[in-house]
Design a protein around this motif. Structure first.
Motif, mmCIF file in Angstrom:
data_model
loop_
_atom_site.group_PDB
_atom_site.id
_atom_site.type_symbol
_atom_site.label_atom_id
_atom_site.label_comp_id
_atom_site.label_asym_id
_atom_site.label_seq_id
_atom_site.Cartn_x
_atom_site.Cartn_y
_atom_site.Cartn_z
ATOM 1 N N PRO A 36 0.929 -1.163 0.013
ATOM 2 C CA PRO A 36 -0.137 0.028 0.010
ATOM 3 C C PRO A 36 0.761 1.401 0.004
ATOM 4 N N SER A 37 1.856 1.088 1.163
ATOM 5 C CA SER A 37 2.730 2.505 1.183
ATOM 6 C C SER A 37 3.935 2.110 1.941
ATOM 7 N N THR A 38 5.224 2.466 1.290
ATOM 8 C CA THR A 38 6.333 2.085 2.022
ATOM 9 C C THR A 38 6.606 2.648 3.394
ATOM 10 N N ASN A 39 5.992 3.988 3.335
ATOM 11 C CA ASN A 39 5.989 4.539 4.647
ATOM 12 C C ASN A 39 5.245 3.737 5.849
ATOM 13 N N GLU A 40 4.054 3.413 5.096
ATOM 14 C CA GLU A 40 3.269 2.418 6.315
ATOM 15 C C GLU A 40 4.065 1.178 6.698
ATOM 16 N N GLU B 94 5.348 -1.590 -6.892
ATOM 17 C CA GLU B 94 4.068 -1.060 -7.165
ATOM 18 C C GLU B 94 3.720 -0.410 -5.764
ATOM 19 N N GLN B 95 3.161 0.560 -5.742
ATOM 20 C CA GLN B 95 2.764 1.261 -4.402
ATOM 21 C C GLN B 95 1.165 1.707 -4.713
ATOM 22 N N TYR B 96 0.367 1.019 -4.201
ATOM 23 C CA TYR B 96 -1.091 1.281 -4.697
ATOM 24 C C TYR B 96 -1.802 2.144 -3.816
ATOM 25 N N ALA B 97 -1.192 2.633 -2.557
ATOM 26 C CA ALA B 97 -2.140 3.758 -1.651
ATOM 27 C C ALA B 97 -1.164 4.516 -1.085
ATOM 28 N N GLY B 98 -0.125 5.152 -2.055
ATOM 29 C CA GLY B 98 0.837 5.861 -1.540
ATOM 30 C C GLY B 98 0.003 7.242 -1.069
ATOM 31 N N ARG B 99 0.808 7.693 0.218
ATOM 32 C CA ARG B 99 0.352 8.970 0.789
ATOM 33 C C ARG B 99 1.517 10.330 0.477
ATOM 34 N N GLY B 100 0.754 11.282 0.400
ATOM 35 C CA GLY B 100 1.508 12.557 0.365
ATOM 36 C C GLY B 100 1.356 13.574 1.411
ATOM 37 N N GLN B 101 1.815 14.622 1.355
ATOM 38 C CA GLN B 101 1.473 15.606 2.573
ATOM 39 C C GLN B 101 0.027 15.789 2.705
ATOM 40 N N GLN B 102 -0.038 16.337 3.955
ATOM 41 C CA GLN B 102 -1.589 17.000 4.352
ATOM 42 C C GLN B 102 -2.619 15.908 3.728
ATOM 43 N N ASN C 81 8.818 20.758 0.849
ATOM 44 C CA ASN C 81 9.758 20.019 0.219
ATOM 45 C C ASN C 81 9.375 19.093 -0.960
ATOM 46 N N ASP C 82 8.584 20.101 -1.744
ATOM 47 C CA ASP C 82 8.179 19.515 -3.247
ATOM 48 C C ASP C 82 9.396 19.716 -4.191
ATOM 49 N N MET C 83 9.628 18.891 -4.995
ATOM 50 C CA MET C 83 10.818 19.251 -6.151
ATOM 51 C C MET C 83 10.041 19.701 -7.321
ATOM 52 N N ARG D 255 6.425 22.614 -12.581
ATOM 53 C CA ARG D 255 6.069 21.175 -12.685
ATOM 54 C C ARG D 255 6.582 20.382 -11.480
ATOM 55 N N LYS D 256 5.912 19.677 -10.654
ATOM 56 C CA LYS D 256 6.428 18.677 -9.768
ATOM 57 C C LYS D 256 6.926 17.543 -10.216
ATOM 58 N N ILE D 257 8.218 17.252 -9.745
ATOM 59 C CA ILE D 257 8.804 15.990 -10.312
ATOM 60 C C ILE D 257 8.856 15.026 -9.196
ATOM 61 N N GLY D 258 8.826 15.386 -7.833
ATOM 62 C CA GLY D 258 9.090 14.515 -6.562
ATOM 63 C C GLY D 258 8.525 15.202 -5.314
ATOM 64 N N GLY D 259 8.115 14.393 -4.464
ATOM 65 C CA GLY D 259 7.965 14.720 -3.136
ATOM 66 C C GLY D 259 8.592 13.942 -2.035
ATOM 67 N N ILE D 260 8.131 14.557 -0.884
ATOM 68 C CA ILE D 260 8.975 13.936 0.291
ATOM 69 C C ILE D 260 7.729 13.762 1.496
ATOM 70 N N GLY E 88 9.634 9.293 3.536
ATOM 71 C CA GLY E 88 9.513 8.606 2.122
ATOM 72 C C GLY E 88 9.719 9.546 0.999
ATOM 73 N N ILE E 89 10.004 8.975 -0.045
ATOM 74 C CA ILE E 89 10.383 9.752 -1.382
ATOM 75 C C ILE E 89 10.023 9.111 -2.392
ATOM 76 N N GLY E 90 9.215 9.886 -3.311
ATOM 77 C CA GLY E 90 8.641 9.648 -4.515
ATOM 78 C C GLY E 90 9.048 10.485 -5.562
HETATM 79 C C1 BTN Z 1 4.114 14.805 -1.364
HETATM 80 O O1 BTN Z 1 4.674 15.451 -2.196
HETATM 81 O O2 BTN Z 1 3.245 15.244 -0.751
HETATM 82 C C2 BTN Z 1 4.875 13.610 -0.561
HETATM 83 C C3 BTN Z 1 5.002 12.409 -1.730
HETATM 84 C C4 BTN Z 1 5.515 11.308 -1.047
HETATM 85 C C5 BTN Z 1 5.338 9.991 -1.853
HETATM 86 C C6 BTN Z 1 6.314 8.843 -1.098
HETATM 87 S S1 BTN Z 1 6.371 7.621 -2.177
HETATM 88 C C7 BTN Z 1 7.139 6.682 -0.881
HETATM 89 C C8 BTN Z 1 6.749 6.931 0.316
HETATM 90 N N1 BTN Z 1 5.345 6.248 0.540
HETATM 91 C C9 BTN Z 1 4.453 6.922 0.619
HETATM 92 O O3 BTN Z 1 3.204 6.516 0.848
HETATM 93 N N2 BTN Z 1 4.744 8.294 0.406
HETATM 94 C C10 BTN Z 1 6.179 8.308 0.260
#
Ligand code: BTN
Length: 256
Positions: A22-26, A48-56, A113-115, A120-125, A142-144
């Motif tokens: 679901p999420s590597t952070n979880e 494959e991360q099928y429930a990845g989470r971002g900030q907020q 901390n968005d890249m 255009r956003k290329i990555g996030g933390i 967590g880095i995407g």
């Molecule tokens: C953001 O831009 O809001 C942060 C994105 C972070 C995504 C990465 S992908 C690996 C790790 N696992 C998650 O569920 N989220 C982070």
């Protein structure tokens, strides 16, 4: 790019690659809650991360097998928890420097901390901290990064970039992750060794829209301001007619 071999913290012995999660952070947080201790520098990488989470509370979507989606375990007990923003700076600087070297193009850091490449956003933390009393026990970083994906949903497509869209070639994800971890390690060691001031200077100079007049949403109201920096605790500073106001992430939004 830097050399491919790990040393020190990220020595390659603790990279766990999961096919589907679901999420590597979880996943990493779950593992941390179990009795077997994990080594600092453990990396959980997902194909494959099928429930990845971002900030907020946002979702992080990534096409299976195309992008970097991984989490690193750090143990920043050398830092007072009141200095949590310092880790955000160190990791953001590592990602921006790595991306600039890979892409050979300017990269900015959209606070916090968005890249970004251009608009255009290329990555996030997503950094999740685990505190024990006054001790900062661990940080799940967590880095995407969008790497080989070139098609994005219409909702985000116009504001999203990937490495392939810029370099016009596919990249090997394990090689990129290895190289990026070396940048993270260097920055993290720098933080330990007292180079935070230099990292903060780099971070500030690379802030997206630094010194430019742009609209922001403050409490849902559109106002023009000039982004001028960050406070010690990581609040965003914006000048409105030479009057500086600072905000936390829930209080202000960029208009892009
Ligand atoms: C953001 O831009 O809001 C942060 C994105 C972070 C995504 C990465 S992908 C690996 C790790 N696992 C998650 O569920 N989220 C982070």
């Amino acid at each position: 790019m830097q050399s491919n071999t790990f040393s020190g913290l990220f020595d390659g012995r603790n990279v766990i690659t999961l096919q589907r999660v679901p999420s590597t952070n979880e996943y990493l947080k779950d593992e941390l809650s179990k009795s077997t201790p994990l080594r600092e520098g453990t990396v959980i990488m997902a194909v494959e991360q099928y429930a990845g989470r971002g900030q907020q509370g946002t979702a992080w979507q990534s096409e299976p097998g195309k992008n970097l989606t991984f989490s690193l375990l750090l143990m920043p007990s050398f830092l007072d928890p009141k200095h949590q923003f310092r880790l955000t700076v160190a990791i953001s600087v590592a990602l921006a420097q790595w991306l600039e070297s890979l892409l050979q193009t300017p990269v900015t850091i959209k606070w916090p901390n968005d890249m970004y490449v251009g608009d255009r956003k290329i990555g996030g933390i997503l950094i999740e901290n685990i505190l024990q009393g006054k001790i900062w026990k661990s940080a799940v970083v967590g880095i995407g990064i969008n790497v080989n994906q070139t098609e994005f949903s219409p909702a985000i497509g116009a504001h999203t970039a990937s490495v392939k869209q810029i370099l016009h070639t596919d990249c090997d994800l394990t090689e990129l992750m290895t190289d990026l971890c070396r940048y993270v390690e260097r920055s993290y060691q720098g933080l330990k060794n007292g180079t935070y001031d230099a990292q903060l200077a780099f971070y500030t100079q690379h802030l997206y829209r630094l010194g430019e007049l742009h609209p922001f949403l403050v409490d849902g109201v559109r106002v023009n301001g000039v982004l001028s920096g960050v406070t010690e605790t990581g609040r965003l500073q914006v000048d409105f007619n030479h009057h500086t106001v600072d905000f936390d992430i829930k209080e202000i939004a960029f208009v892009i």
